[in-house]
Design a protein around this motif. Sequence first.
Motif, PDB file in Angstrom:
ATOM      1  N   ILE A 152       0.844  -1.187   0.000  1.00 47.62           N
ATOM      2  CA  ILE A 152       0.000   0.000   0.000  1.00 47.62           C
ATOM      3  C   ILE A 152       0.881   1.239   0.000  1.00 47.62           C
ATOM      4  N   ARG A 153       0.702   2.085  -0.992  1.00 44.41           N
ATOM      5  CA  ARG A 153       1.551   3.254  -1.120  1.00 44.41           C
ATOM      6  C   ARG A 153       1.218   4.299  -0.064  1.00 44.41           C
ATOM      7  N   LYS A 154       2.134   5.236   0.062  1.00 45.95           N
ATOM      8  CA  LYS A 154       1.958   6.332   1.008  1.00 45.95           C
ATOM      9  C   LYS A 154       1.861   7.634   0.209  1.00 45.95           C
ATOM     10  N   PRO A 155       0.659   8.051  -0.173  1.00 47.17           N
ATOM     11  CA  PRO A 155       0.508   9.180  -1.088  1.00 47.17           C
ATOM     12  C   PRO A 155       0.820  10.549  -0.489  1.00 47.17           C
ATOM     13  N   THR A 156       1.197  10.599   0.765  1.00 46.09           N
ATOM     14  CA  THR A 156       1.554  11.895   1.361  1.00 46.09           C
ATOM     15  C   THR A 156       2.897  12.397   0.836  1.00 46.09           C
ATOM     16  N   ARG A 157       3.619  11.584   0.084  1.00 46.04           N
ATOM     17  CA  ARG A 157       4.954  11.962  -0.373  1.00 46.04           C
ATOM     18  C   ARG A 157       4.918  12.875  -1.599  1.00 46.04           C
ATOM     19  N   ILE A 158       3.782  12.937  -2.287  1.00 52.22           N
ATOM     20  CA  ILE A 158       3.658  13.711  -3.516  1.00 52.22           C
ATOM     21  C   ILE A 158       2.700  14.875  -3.291  1.00 52.22           C
ATOM     22  N   ASP A 159       3.051  16.029  -3.852  1.00 53.09           N
ATOM     23  CA  ASP A 159       2.197  17.219  -3.730  1.00 53.09           C
ATOM     24  C   ASP A 159       1.093  17.136  -4.785  1.00 53.09           C
ATOM     25  N   TYR A 160       0.019  16.449  -4.432  1.00 50.12           N
ATOM     26  CA  TYR A 160      -1.055  16.230  -5.407  1.00 50.12           C
ATOM     27  C   TYR A 160      -1.801  17.515  -5.750  1.00 50.12           C
ATOM     28  N   ARG A 161      -1.824  18.454  -4.858  1.00 49.83           N
ATOM     29  CA  ARG A 161      -2.517  19.717  -5.155  1.00 49.83           C
ATOM     30  C   ARG A 161      -1.876  20.431  -6.329  1.00 49.83           C
ATOM     31  N   THR A 162      -0.551  20.415  -6.371  1.00 52.42           N
ATOM     32  CA  THR A 162       0.141  21.055  -7.484  1.00 52.42           C
ATOM     33  C   THR A 162      -0.194  20.363  -8.795  1.00 52.42           C
ATOM     34  N   TYR A 163      -0.238  19.033  -8.770  1.00 53.58           N
ATOM     35  CA  TYR A 163      -0.613  18.290  -9.971  1.00 53.58           C
ATOM     36  C   TYR A 163      -2.027  18.640 -10.414  1.00 53.58           C
ATOM     37  N   CYS A 164      -2.953  18.662  -9.468  1.00 54.72           N
ATOM     38  CA  CYS A 164      -4.350  18.955  -9.817  1.00 54.72           C
ATOM     39  C   CYS A 164      -4.508  20.364 -10.364  1.00 54.72           C
ATOM     40  N   ASP A 165      -3.782  21.309  -9.783  1.00 51.55           N
ATOM     41  CA  ASP A 165      -3.858  22.689 -10.261  1.00 51.55           C
ATOM     42  C   ASP A 165      -3.348  22.824 -11.691  1.00 51.55           C
ATOM     43  N   ALA A 166      -2.455  21.906 -12.095  1.00 57.73           N
ATOM     44  CA  ALA A 166      -1.876  21.950 -13.442  1.00 57.73           C
ATOM     45  C   ALA A 166      -2.617  21.039 -14.420  1.00 57.73           C
ATOM     46  N   GLY A 167      -3.786  20.537 -14.019  1.00 52.21           N
ATOM     47  CA  GLY A 167      -4.567  19.688 -14.916  1.00 52.21           C
ATOM     48  C   GLY A 167      -4.353  18.209 -14.741  1.00 52.21           C
ATOM     49  N   GLY A 168      -3.512  17.822 -13.769  1.00 53.83           N
ATOM     50  CA  GLY A 168      -3.291  16.409 -13.487  1.00 53.83           C
ATOM     51  C   GLY A 168      -4.410  15.839 -12.644  1.00 53.83           C
TER      52      GLY A 168
END
Length: 416
Positions: free
Chosen positions: A159-175
């Motif tokens: 089970i991965r630990k998704p706290t390591r990636i800044d997902y907000r930045t990705y989402c703001d850029a269309g990810g």
Amino acid sequence: MKILLVNPNRYKSPPVPPIGLEYLAASLEGKGHSAEILDLCFAENIGRALHDTLSSFRPDIAGVTVRNVDSVLYHTNEFFLDEIKDIIHQIKAASGLKVIIGGTGISANPEGILGYLNADFAVAGPGEHAVHEVLDAMVNHGNSRRVFRGTYPSYSACIRKPTRIDYRTYCDAGGIAGFETHKGCSSSCVYCMESGTPVAFKNPDDVIRELTHFVDSGLTRFHLCDSEFNESLEYSVDFCTALRKAGLDMQWALYMKPSQFSRPLFRLLKDTGAYLITLSVDSWKKCDQYWAEYEKFVFNAKSCGIRIAVDFLTGFPNESADDLLGHFDNLRRPLPDSISVNTYIRLYKSLKITDIIMHDRGCWGSLSGDTGNKSYIKPVFYNHIATEKLSELIGGDKLFRIEGPEKIVNYLRAEQ
């Protein structure tokens, strides 16, 4: 051991979070190692980011992911390995570390890409378990093996630990946040690197635990990262049943193939928030039954309220313009929401279609790119139906679009 995991992928149309590194970090830490992810996607200065992380973390080895060799599509192709090669050079020059490469792109030509990037070890296929073989080989200096084949046991907990990636930045850029339910693909598509690879399913409860973490943190839009979700109808139904029971407030898009489906599955998908299916379709030696299943798939999915975007690969050797017109009639009949057509076939060393084309001298005049290099690391495309001819065959039908000139993916198109 301390392992630095580096994401060098800076492609932003759209940006894709490196979920493979999250799974890998979890696997490493499960064996007592320390792992840190350096995500360079949005780094303003790559050299400074590498220097700062190497200085502060002081790793014993580095792992670099190669998600793709290039952007695959002909018209707007971007080759990624030269920038990755430079990042690996900076890591080795600054710290003298050995470098492991892995990721989906490695399977295109493991030995060739290992040499091209001047890395020390390569993992072709899932890395969560193979990375431990690499680390053992490093300790055992008498082992000269450099390329390792990844495997993934069914229902293996990682089970991965998704706290390591800044997902907000990705989402703001269309990810968009991603997840996966299985590894591998049993299909035999001649143009796909993942075809015919061993299939291993994840425990649905583990996947839902990951999704719950995202939803609790405020992220509600997802894209499934499986090659196609419906590898097994039984598993797909079981997973969706468990996901519906979890009651998560989420929406998700996914890839499927026109087989292994049922109306109850589509109802479950709709109940769990699935809003878009990208249906992978090709014209390689297809019979009437294939097109009948395709039509049934689109009709049933749409009647359950799920949008269908078709990705259609065509223009294989010996296919004529009349053949394409027949395919287009088959595609439009059940009225999917959109049909993307691609007639440029990217050749990689590991593909069956590459062997088929290269053993047919009549095809050689339809090749473009780095055709003199049989490693196929740099882009080589086969195409005998020019974009202008394709546009003429489509004839202004708004249901169709030519894939390639526009840098956009289906889940973003669906929002337009």
